[in-house]
Design an enzyme around this catalytic site. Sequence first.
Site, PDB file in Angstrom:
ATOM      1  N   CYS A 179       0.829  -1.218   0.000  1.00  0.00           N
ATOM      2  CA  CYS A 179       0.000   0.000   0.000  1.00  0.00           C
ATOM      3  C   CYS A 179       0.857   1.260   0.000  1.00  0.00           C
ATOM      4  O   CYS A 179       1.696   1.452   0.875  1.00  0.00           O
ATOM      5  CB  CYS A 179      -0.892  -0.023   1.237  1.00  0.00           C
ATOM      6  N   TYR A 231      -5.136   5.907  -9.052  1.00  0.00           N
ATOM      7  CA  TYR A 231      -6.297   5.079  -8.668  1.00  0.00           C
ATOM      8  C   TYR A 231      -7.540   5.521  -9.427  1.00  0.00           C
ATOM      9  O   TYR A 231      -8.353   4.702  -9.854  1.00  0.00           O
ATOM     10  CB  TYR A 231      -6.557   5.174  -7.155  1.00  0.00           C
TER      11      TYR A 231
HETATM   12  N1  LIG Z   1      -6.313   7.987   3.659  1.00  0.00           N
HETATM   13  C1  LIG Z   1      -5.704   6.781   3.933  1.00  0.00           C
HETATM   14  C2  LIG Z   1      -5.877   5.824   2.768  1.00  0.00           C
HETATM   15  C3  LIG Z   1      -5.347   4.475   3.057  1.00  0.00           C
HETATM   16  C4  LIG Z   1      -5.836   3.443   2.048  1.00  0.00           C
HETATM   17  O1  LIG Z   1      -6.678   3.744   1.179  1.00  0.00           O
HETATM   18  N2  LIG Z   1      -5.311   2.225   2.151  1.00  0.00           N
HETATM   19  C5  LIG Z   1      -5.747   1.156   1.274  1.00  0.00           C
HETATM   20  C6  LIG Z   1      -4.604   0.313   0.745  1.00  0.00           C
HETATM   21  S1  LIG Z   1      -3.594   1.083  -0.439  1.00  0.00           S
HETATM   22  C7  LIG Z   1      -6.566   0.151   2.056  1.00  0.00           C
HETATM   23  O2  LIG Z   1      -6.174  -0.277   3.124  1.00  0.00           O
HETATM   24  N3  LIG Z   1      -7.680  -0.258   1.484  1.00  0.00           N
HETATM   25  C8  LIG Z   1      -8.436  -1.324   2.029  1.00  0.00           C
HETATM   26  C9  LIG Z   1      -9.894  -1.098   1.826  1.00  0.00           C
HETATM   27  O3  LIG Z   1     -10.277   0.005   1.455  1.00  0.00           O
HETATM   28  O4  LIG Z   1     -10.624  -2.048   2.069  1.00  0.00           O
HETATM   29  C10 LIG Z   1      -4.240   7.054   4.231  1.00  0.00           C
HETATM   30  O5  LIG Z   1      -3.587   7.786   3.480  1.00  0.00           O
HETATM   31  O6  LIG Z   1      -3.762   6.559   5.242  1.00  0.00           O
END
Ligand SMILES: N[C@@H](CCC(=O)N[C@@H](CS)C(=O)NCC(=O)O)C(=O)O
Length: 320
Positions: free
Chosen positions: A56, A193
């Site tokens: 990530c 994205y």
């Molecule tokens: N705003 C958050 C975004 C984090 C994020 O979107 N992480 C993604 C992975 S790249 C995630 O864990 N997605 C899992 C999901 O949405 O189920 C940050 O910058 O910490």
Amino acid sequence: MTAQKDTTEQSDPAKFKLEADGSFKRVDTVFRDFIEKGGRFEPQADRYHLYVSLACPWAHRTLIARKLKGLEDIIPVTIVSPMLGPQGWPFASVDPFPGADVDPLYNSEHIKDLYLKADPEYSARFSVPVLWDKQNHTVVNNESSEIIRIFNSAFNDLLPPEKAALDFYPTDLRSEIDAINEWVYSDINNGVYRAGVANTQSAYEKAVHEVFAALDKVEAILTGKDYLVGDQLTEADVRLYVTAIRFDPVYVGLFKCNIRTIRDGYPAIHKWLQKLYWNNDAFKATTDFEHIKTHYYAALSFINPTKIVPVGPVPHIIPL
Ligand SMILES: N[C@@H](CCC(=O)N[C@@H](CS)C(=O)NCC(=O)O)C(=O)O
């Protein structure tokens, strides 16, 4: 065993919600506390724990910041499997992917178990990174842009002077850093994205042109310069690096960001990227191309149903 409520609307990547026009909008994170003296979360050693995925890009920012500041002993880290699935991010107890860890604190099966421990009514996504407080058994913060600021200054009293003195968000450069962060986030970090997840031609094309217009802007800034802001490494570089290092291996192919590659189309960005990767271990040691490629190509199967992970580019990053 009691029946568990179905949380797949919150955890399954196949259930990402798109806007009416087919475009992707990232939802805001919920836990937004800071670590500060006199506050609910005091700076202390052996109190906080960082949960990340090496795949990530947002979590990757926090790993780089942690290593740049020498916080490895103060804030231990746990790495999930890159195979994001219907229940979200699994620990090694459920998916023993090489390099993944079990949850050392609670032996959780998935990241979602931590969120639901912190707040049984939690209704947003179960994302990484997660900065966890072992004392209160809760999430301090799950927003990477804030976690890197916490790491930048909150633990300075516990660090040796040479590490405490490092400042990646210096007062005199803040307005310039903030300004760059804003468009790098919307058009590059999140822009890839928006291009990759869009499910209409027009939403994709709008996003992909924004990505490359912003890369053109970065190329102009980095021409003749080592860093984005001033003459020093700042959080602006960290925040761009995590997308730039994934660009040729993943975003060009999977997310169809293929107007140019970084290695062949952007000499100044490419040199900046190579120098960070090869000359600074905070970048190289936190970059894992196996986790990165497997997560995107095999776990985001709503974009790549065959789950085939491409072999190239060879090499993933060209030596200096
Ligand atoms: N705003 C958050 C975004 C984090 C994020 O979107 N992480 C993604 C992975 S790249 C995630 O864990 N997605 C899992 C999901 O949405 O189920 C940050 O910058 O910490």
